[in-house]
Design an enzyme around this catalytic site. Structure first.
Site, PDB file in Angstrom:
ATOM      1  N   SER A   5     -13.411  17.380 -34.425  1.00 37.43           N
ATOM      2  CA  SER A   5     -12.239  18.364 -34.504  1.00 37.43           C
ATOM      3  C   SER A   5     -11.052  18.227 -35.712  1.00 37.43           C
ATOM      4  O   SER A   5      -9.994  18.798 -35.496  1.00 37.43           O
ATOM      5  CB  SER A   5     -11.586  18.612 -33.217  1.00 37.43           C
TER       6      SER A   5
ATOM      7  N   THR B  71      -7.204  17.772 -31.663  1.00 39.84           N
ATOM      8  CA  THR B  71      -6.264  17.586 -32.712  1.00 39.84           C
ATOM      9  C   THR B  71      -5.415  16.559 -32.660  1.00 39.84           C
ATOM     10  O   THR B  71      -4.976  16.338 -31.572  1.00 39.84           O
ATOM     11  CB  THR B  71      -5.349  18.765 -32.760  1.00 39.84           C
TER      12      THR B  71
ATOM     13  N   THR C 156      -6.113  19.096 -38.007  1.00 40.70           N
ATOM     14  CA  THR C 156      -7.023  19.653 -37.184  1.00 40.70           C
ATOM     15  C   THR C 156      -8.118  20.480 -37.873  1.00 40.70           C
ATOM     16  O   THR C 156      -7.694  20.793 -39.003  1.00 40.70           O
ATOM     17  CB  THR C 156      -6.635  20.407 -36.035  1.00 40.70           C
TER      18      THR C 156
ATOM     19  N   ARG D 189      -9.264  32.367 -38.790  1.00 41.82           N
ATOM     20  CA  ARG D 189      -8.294  32.017 -37.490  1.00 41.82           C
ATOM     21  C   ARG D 189      -7.606  30.583 -37.707  1.00 41.82           C
ATOM     22  O   ARG D 189      -7.962  29.504 -38.153  1.00 41.82           O
ATOM     23  CB  ARG D 189      -9.358  31.814 -36.196  1.00 41.82           C
ATOM     24  N   VAL D 190      -6.286  30.894 -37.341  1.00 38.71           N
ATOM     25  CA  VAL D 190      -5.352  29.711 -37.486  1.00 38.71           C
ATOM     26  C   VAL D 190      -4.765  29.624 -36.147  1.00 38.71           C
ATOM     27  O   VAL D 190      -4.122  30.697 -35.504  1.00 38.71           O
ATOM     28  CB  VAL D 190      -4.178  29.904 -38.421  1.00 38.71           C
ATOM     29  N   GLY D 191      -4.678  28.256 -35.703  1.00 43.01           N
ATOM     30  CA  GLY D 191      -4.144  28.092 -34.253  1.00 43.01           C
ATOM     31  C   GLY D 191      -2.813  27.201 -34.456  1.00 43.01           C
ATOM     32  O   GLY D 191      -2.020  27.756 -35.234  1.00 43.01           O
TER      33      GLY D 191
ATOM     34  N   THR E 259      -1.719  20.017 -28.371  1.00 43.76           N
ATOM     35  CA  THR E 259      -3.048  20.146 -28.533  1.00 43.76           C
ATOM     36  C   THR E 259      -3.552  21.003 -27.339  1.00 43.76           C
ATOM     37  O   THR E 259      -3.048  21.371 -26.479  1.00 43.76           O
ATOM     38  CB  THR E 259      -3.901  18.825 -28.551  1.00 43.76           C
ATOM     39  N   GLY E 260      -4.823  21.504 -27.800  1.00 36.31           N
ATOM     40  CA  GLY E 260      -5.624  22.284 -26.693  1.00 36.31           C
ATOM     41  C   GLY E 260      -5.716  23.627 -27.296  1.00 36.31           C
ATOM     42  O   GLY E 260      -5.747  23.847 -28.594  1.00 36.31           O
TER      43      GLY E 260
ATOM     44  N   GLY F 144      -5.029  26.538 -29.077  1.00 38.42           N
ATOM     45  CA  GLY F 144      -3.938  26.865 -29.857  1.00 38.42           C
ATOM     46  C   GLY F 144      -3.112  28.109 -29.263  1.00 38.42           C
ATOM     47  O   GLY F 144      -2.088  28.250 -29.727  1.00 38.42           O
TER      48      GLY F 144
HETATM   49  N1  ASP Z   1      -4.904  23.315 -30.898  1.00 41.22           N
HETATM   50  C1  ASP Z   1      -5.852  23.072 -31.905  1.00 41.22           C
HETATM   51  C2  ASP Z   1      -6.341  24.809 -32.214  1.00 41.22           C
HETATM   52  O1  ASP Z   1      -5.989  25.411 -31.366  1.00 41.22           O
HETATM   53  C3  ASP Z   1      -7.112  22.710 -31.079  1.00 41.22           C
HETATM   54  C4  ASP Z   1      -7.085  21.468 -30.659  1.00 41.22           C
HETATM   55  O2  ASP Z   1      -6.182  20.791 -30.160  1.00 41.22           O
HETATM   56  O3  ASP Z   1      -8.371  20.675 -30.828  1.00 41.22           O
HETATM   57  O4  ASP Z   1      -6.677  24.912 -33.309  1.00 41.22           O
END
Ligand code: ASP
Length: 330
Positions: free
Chosen positions: A76, A188, A206, A216-218, A239-240, A242
């Site tokens: 990731s 991330t 990430t 797509r952008v998080g 993180t998580g 996004g």
């Molecule tokens: N926060 C990141 C995203 O949504 C993903 C991740 O934390 O692994 O792109």
């Protein structure tokens, strides 16, 4: 909504941490570098080595981010990251000092060290954020080598996913079990570092959500979502999933709470509770985690679901990996 187990878990993790940012009481074992997830330990070691060798805080957080970026087993971040649904590995990164210096890239391709390209945006352009084809072209212009980021292992995971996955442009489509250990693959790296005088910097890098829509952008590369740092107040990273962070500018909110006097721990808890209140059932089974650091070395961490870990390195270079307390028990 909070179960008793989740609530008690939160209290246990918060125990022993000094509570008010800027309070006169000294912080026990103040942290120097913190980062998301257990693999943050290796990133912290690289960042710490950079600081000890006389590097700047920006040098340190960049060096930290480069570690998982170069690791093909990390699916990731960087090289070996899982691709989007069309098979392209695209990277997002941001780097930030505590005086408004910012550089970011998103949807960067064919370049291992997105965090270094983000730094080049900050230091060598009049801009703060360059995306897509322009970011990739900028990386080439700056001499970053062209590297195919799709490893055989990541390609196999993508091809396996293609066999069964129906693409649906809906919230939570990414919320599936990933091949690695059956865990939700939100990994991330966000790093925050401070020096003895309380100056700070941060980085976040990430490959984003596996099998995301092209383009797509998080949260990760967006200032105030994936990362925010402010002199004299502190920094936060996330993180998580996004989208759940971006819609509320999560790290800007954490730092605003710290500015208003909340401890890093209380500020992380506040934002997670806000997401839960705002989103209700829409965040069922979704993970989002926040990590915060004050200029005095106080650390806060909190997440929606159990499983979020983070690495803390103190002023002597000792690193401990901790479990973030969660709002929900499962
Ligand atoms: N926060 C990141 C995203 O949504 C993903 C991740 O934390 O692994 O792109």
């Amino acid at each position: 909504m909070t179960t008793r187990r989740g609530f008690l878990g939160g209290m246990a993790a918060a125990g022993g941490v000094a509570t008010v940012a800027g309070a006169a009481a000294p912080v026990r074992d103040p942290a120097m570098i913190v980062s998301t997830w257990d693999f943050g330990a290796a990133a912290n070691a690289a960042a710490f080595a950079k600081l000890k060798a006389g590097g700047s805080l920006i040098d340190a957080v960049e060096a930290g981010g480069m570690v998982p970026e170069a690791d093909p087993t990390n699916h990731s971040v960087g090289y070996g990251g899982y691709p989007d649904r069309d098979g392209h590995v695209t990277l997002d990164a941001v780097i930030m000092d505590d005086r408004g210096g910012v550089g970011a890239v998103a949807a960067l391709e064919d370049t291992v060290h997105a965090i270094s390209v983000a730094r080049a945006v900050m230091e060598k352009t009049p801009h703060t954020f360059i995306v897509g084809e322009g970011a990739t072209r900028f990386a080439r212009d700056q001499g970053f080598p062209k590297v195919d980021l799709l490893t055989p292992e990541a390609e196999k995971a993508w091809r396996d996913w293609l066999k069964t996955a129906q693409y649906k442009p809906e919230a939570n489509i990414e919320n599936r079990r990933m091949p690695r250990g059956g865990a939700l693959d939100h990994d991330t790296i966000g790093l925050l570092a401070r020096d003895a005088s309380g100056r700070m910097a941060g980085a976040c890098t990430t490959s984003g959500m596996a099998f995301k829509m092209r383009g797509r952008v998080g949260d990760s590369p967006q200032v105030g979502s994936g990362l925010y740092v402010e002199a004299g107040v502190g920094g936060a990273t996330s993180t998580g999933l996004g989208e759940e962070v971006t819609r509320i500018a999560g790290t800007a909110r954490v730092v605003a709470s710290m500015r208003a006097g909340l401890s890093p721990q209380a500020a992380c808890e506040e934002v997670v509770r806000h997401i839960a209140r705002l989103r209700g059932d829409a965040i069922k089974g979704v993970q989002v985690g926040f990590l915060a650091l004050s200029p005095q070395g106080e650390v806060g961490a909190f997440c929606l679901l159990p499983g979020f870990t983070y690495a803390v390195t103190d002023m002597a270079g000792r690193t401990v990996v901790k479990k973030g307390a969660s709002l929900f028990a499962a």
